[in-house]
Write a protein that holds these residues in place. Structure first.
Motif, PDB file in Angstrom:
ATOM      1  N   GLU A 166      24.670  28.753   3.162  1.00 32.75           N
ATOM      2  CA  GLU A 166      24.402  29.118   1.837  1.00 32.75           C
ATOM      3  C   GLU A 166      23.385  30.432   2.144  1.00 32.75           C
ATOM      4  O   GLU A 166      22.398  30.164   2.918  1.00 32.75           O
ATOM      5  CB  GLU A 166      23.637  28.144   0.976  1.00 32.75           C
ATOM      6  N   GLY A 214      34.716  14.236 -10.613  1.00 32.50           N
ATOM      7  CA  GLY A 214      34.848  15.313  -9.584  1.00 32.50           C
ATOM      8  C   GLY A 214      36.228  16.182  -9.794  1.00 32.50           C
ATOM      9  O   GLY A 214      36.874  15.520 -10.206  1.00 32.50           O
ATOM     10  N   ALA A 218      37.915  17.738  -6.873  1.00 29.27           N
ATOM     11  CA  ALA A 218      38.295  18.269  -5.575  1.00 29.27           C
ATOM     12  C   ALA A 218      40.084  18.534  -5.505  1.00 29.27           C
ATOM     13  O   ALA A 218      40.667  19.120  -4.858  1.00 29.27           O
ATOM     14  CB  ALA A 218      38.097  17.152  -4.551  1.00 29.27           C
ATOM     15  N   THR A 252      31.275  28.994  -6.146  1.00 26.25           N
ATOM     16  CA  THR A 252      30.901  27.729  -6.888  1.00 26.25           C
ATOM     17  C   THR A 252      30.266  28.406  -8.364  1.00 26.25           C
ATOM     18  O   THR A 252      30.400  29.309  -8.731  1.00 26.25           O
ATOM     19  CB  THR A 252      29.542  27.160  -6.115  1.00 26.25           C
ATOM     20  N   THR A 260      29.659  22.997 -10.633  1.00 28.26           N
ATOM     21  CA  THR A 260      30.027  22.396  -9.535  1.00 28.26           C
ATOM     22  C   THR A 260      28.749  22.051  -8.487  1.00 28.26           C
ATOM     23  O   THR A 260      28.678  21.139  -7.866  1.00 28.26           O
ATOM     24  CB  THR A 260      31.117  23.129  -8.475  1.00 28.26           C
ATOM     25  N   GLY A 314      27.634  18.394  -7.265  1.00 30.49           N
ATOM     26  CA  GLY A 314      27.546  18.287  -5.840  1.00 30.49           C
ATOM     27  C   GLY A 314      29.114  18.376  -5.393  1.00 30.49           C
ATOM     28  O   GLY A 314      29.083  17.486  -4.405  1.00 30.49           O
ATOM     29  N   GLU A 315      29.784  19.063  -5.782  1.00 32.11           N
ATOM     30  CA  GLU A 315      31.325  19.245  -5.183  1.00 32.11           C
ATOM     31  C   GLU A 315      31.175  19.739  -3.800  1.00 32.11           C
ATOM     32  O   GLU A 315      30.552  20.706  -3.321  1.00 32.11           O
ATOM     33  CB  GLU A 315      32.074  20.098  -6.088  1.00 32.11           C
ATOM     34  N   ASP A 316      32.049  19.046  -2.728  1.00 30.52           N
ATOM     35  CA  ASP A 316      32.101  19.309  -1.481  1.00 30.52           C
ATOM     36  C   ASP A 316      32.898  20.398  -1.184  1.00 30.52           C
ATOM     37  O   ASP A 316      34.149  20.188  -0.782  1.00 30.52           O
ATOM     38  CB  ASP A 316      32.284  18.086  -0.633  1.00 30.52           C
ATOM     39  N   MET A 317      32.598  21.574  -1.647  1.00 29.89           N
ATOM     40  CA  MET A 317      33.489  22.764  -1.256  1.00 29.89           C
ATOM     41  C   MET A 317      33.739  23.091   0.069  1.00 29.89           C
ATOM     42  O   MET A 317      34.910  23.432   0.438  1.00 29.89           O
ATOM     43  CB  MET A 317      32.717  24.040  -1.923  1.00 29.89           C
ATOM     44  N   GLU A 318      32.839  22.697   0.855  1.00 36.43           N
ATOM     45  CA  GLU A 318      32.836  23.261   2.382  1.00 36.43           C
ATOM     46  C   GLU A 318      34.025  22.397   3.089  1.00 36.43           C
ATOM     47  O   GLU A 318      34.798  22.999   3.828  1.00 36.43           O
ATOM     48  CB  GLU A 318      31.664  23.259   3.227  1.00 36.43           C
ATOM     49  N   SER A 319      34.081  21.199   2.896  1.00 39.59           N
ATOM     50  CA  SER A 319      34.999  20.104   3.699  1.00 39.59           C
ATOM     51  C   SER A 319      36.396  20.677   3.055  1.00 39.59           C
ATOM     52  O   SER A 319      37.440  20.447   3.894  1.00 39.59           O
ATOM     53  CB  SER A 319      34.705  18.823   3.544  1.00 39.59           C
ATOM     54  N   ARG A 328      37.555  23.889   4.928  1.00 38.77           N
ATOM     55  CA  ARG A 328      38.029  23.799   6.180  1.00 38.77           C
ATOM     56  C   ARG A 328      39.298  23.011   6.306  1.00 38.77           C
ATOM     57  O   ARG A 328      40.041  23.366   6.911  1.00 38.77           O
ATOM     58  CB  ARG A 328      36.764  22.899   6.709  1.00 38.77           C
TER      59      ARG A 328
END
Length: 506
Positions: free
Chosen positions: A11, A130, A132, A155, A159, A163-168, A171
């Motif tokens: 970030e 969520g 995802a 984002t 989101t 707290g959406e987990d964008m990074e995982s 990847r």
């Protein structure tokens, strides 16, 4: 020494923390420059960021957010796709940005097509459970429809809240599709000023697209810009240099070769500060540290520094001399026609500094300006990039130099104080108010109109075109009402509500 940009974190650091950006201030340009203390901040002598006495108002009428800047940057990479992981309302900007994108492609002689932006359309249930799955589906849709070379994911406030987990997710899908998938943290509440969105896009590009083992091209220069016309190619061709335009309208290949260039320049330090500094710090691409190319003083210094960095000193002086002689007769004519005219500039920070310089080259009186934010220092920390200081030193002070984040209720008082004959403006939402006051506006749709020696001529001719419509704006003034009460129209201080918020309840 300025703080080194950290590309190891996902970030970007916000402008208010990194540079001390403010969005409200009232006074003279010289006072703002003195309080900013560019050189001392660059040396790290001022603690707790770069705090100025910011004038904080009790409300805001509207602005732009960081996500929109990602939309207009990452969403304008030609062979990539941007996914907005957000409610559909955050995608409203796709309509005007699509028009700007298409016009930009035409000006640069690229194939004209629509922007490639997908919105995940978050709804209430997504905020609870969520989203995802929606994001993964949107990535698959982007791949199936466009076969892009890269996918950006932006984002949103929504989101960020859940707290959406964008990074995982990025990847996971990157490993599956074998293309870069770049999450960009740009929630609107992350920063009080939208320019952090520029930095967020550039941060993602630097982390995941730029080549780590570049093969240097000694005649290639990165030009960090928006959608403007191609004015840099003919200018730099005189120094036997080629241009790599980024970020808007670039291809993924253009972005990858950022690290291969001999130097990096920009048309506005607000836009270019982060990427240019990071390219120098992490990839060894020198940032051209000079005033921006506006007016004779700025353009001369800018060209000389490019020549120095790229080892072309033998070419530059002859070019500068020839250009001065070429444009001098037309500038003399424009000065005569613009004699006694008073102008006003309402744009982003560094861009405004450059435009005021060009107006004063044309002998246009400039007593006032509104900038949408102010960066006390830029990422390089080099005093040669102190654009406000360059303006004051070479062209004099500006008596009414105000920072206001596009607040219309303040804009009325600022214009009333100066009473200009015309305004130059970039973000046109303020232009209708000026028209109601009988003041014509020149909307600078082509950001490059005032750059270089031809830019002095181009801007002068544009002003003459605008002044030719003065009677139309006088008619608007005579037949419209301003949307404010008489009490507010009679106030002398546009920042009254910020300085004395208690009057709202009286």
């Amino acid at each position: 020494m300025p703080k080194k940009i950290n590309l190891d974190i996902a970030e970007v650091e916000s402008r208010e923390h990194r540079l001390g950006t403010i969005i409200a201030w009232d006074g003279k340009a010289s006072d703002l420059h003195r309080e900013s203390g560019y050189e001392s901040r660059a040396c790290g002598k001022k603690k707790d960021g770069c705090r100025l006495c910011e004038v904080k108002g009790p409300f805001t009428q509207g602005s732009v957010c960081s996500e929109q800047m990602v939309e207009c940057q990452a969403g304008n990479v030609r062979d990539a796709v941007l996914i907005q992981h957000s409610p559909i309302g955050c995608g409203a900007g796709q309509v005007p940005y699509n028009s700007i994108y298409r016009n930009g492609l035409a000006m640069r002689h690229h194939k004209v097509e629509n922007i490639r932006i997908i919105n995940t359309n978050l709804i209430e249930s997504d905020m609870v459970f969520g989203a995802a799955g929606k994001l993964k589906q949107s990535i698959d849709d982007a791949w199936e429809r466009y076969q892009p070379k890269a996918i950006f994911i932006a984002t949103s406030c929504a989101t960020g809240i859940i707290g959406e987990d964008m990074e995982s997710i990025a990847r996971e899908k990157e490993a599956e599709l074998k293309i870069p998938i770049i999450p960009i943290a740009c929630e609107g509440f992350r920063s009080k000023h939208w320019s952090t969105g520029f930095d967020a896009t550039q941060h993602g590009i630097l982390r995941q697209l730029v080549k780590r083992n570049p093969k240097k091209q000694e005649d290639l220069v990165n030009v960090i810009n928006l959608w403007g016309s191609d004015v840099f190619t003919p200018m730099l061709a005189n120094l036997n240099l080629r241009v790599n335009y980024v970020v808007d309208l670039a291809s993924v290949d253009d972005l990858e070769q950022l690290s291969e260039a001999a130097a990096t320049v920009g048309f506005c330090y607000t836009l270019s500060s982060y990427m240019a500094a990071a390219l120098e710090q992490h990839f060894g691409v020198p940032e051209v540290k000079a005033p921006m190319p506006y007016g004779f003083a700025g353009t001369d210094a800018w060209l000389r520094e490019i020549a120095k960095v790229t080892h072309r000193e033998d070419l530059v002086e002859q070019f500068i001399e020839a250009e001065h002689k070429r444009v001098a007769p037309r500038i003399a004519q424009l000065k005569q026609k613009l004699k006694g005219i008073k102008g006003y500039v309402a744009t982003g920070s560094a861009y405004a500094h450059g435009l005021i310089q060009v107006l004063r080259e044309l002998d246009v009186e400039v007593n006032g300006s509104l900038v949408f934010h102010h960066d006390p220092v830029y990422d390089s920390g080099d005093p040669r990039e102190d654009s406000l200081g360059h303006l004051i030193e070479n062209y004099g002070d500006v008596g009414s130099f105000n920072v206001s984040n596009r607040q219309q209720y303040q804009f009325y008082g600022l214009l009333k104080e100066v009473n200009p004959d015309f305004i130059l403006i970039r973000h046109n939402g303020l232009a209708p108010l000026a028209s109601r006051m009988g003041i014509p506006a020149a909307p600078l749709g082509d950001e490059h109109i005032a750059i270089g020696y031809d830019g002095i001529v181009n801007l002068g001719e544009s002003i003459l075109d605008v002044l030719a419509h003065k009677k139309f704006h006088d008619d608007i003034k005579a037949h419209t009402k301003l949307p404010y009460k008489k009490w507010w129209l009679e106030q002398k201080d546009p920042y009254l509500l910020a300085k004395h918020p208690e009057v709202i309840n009286e």
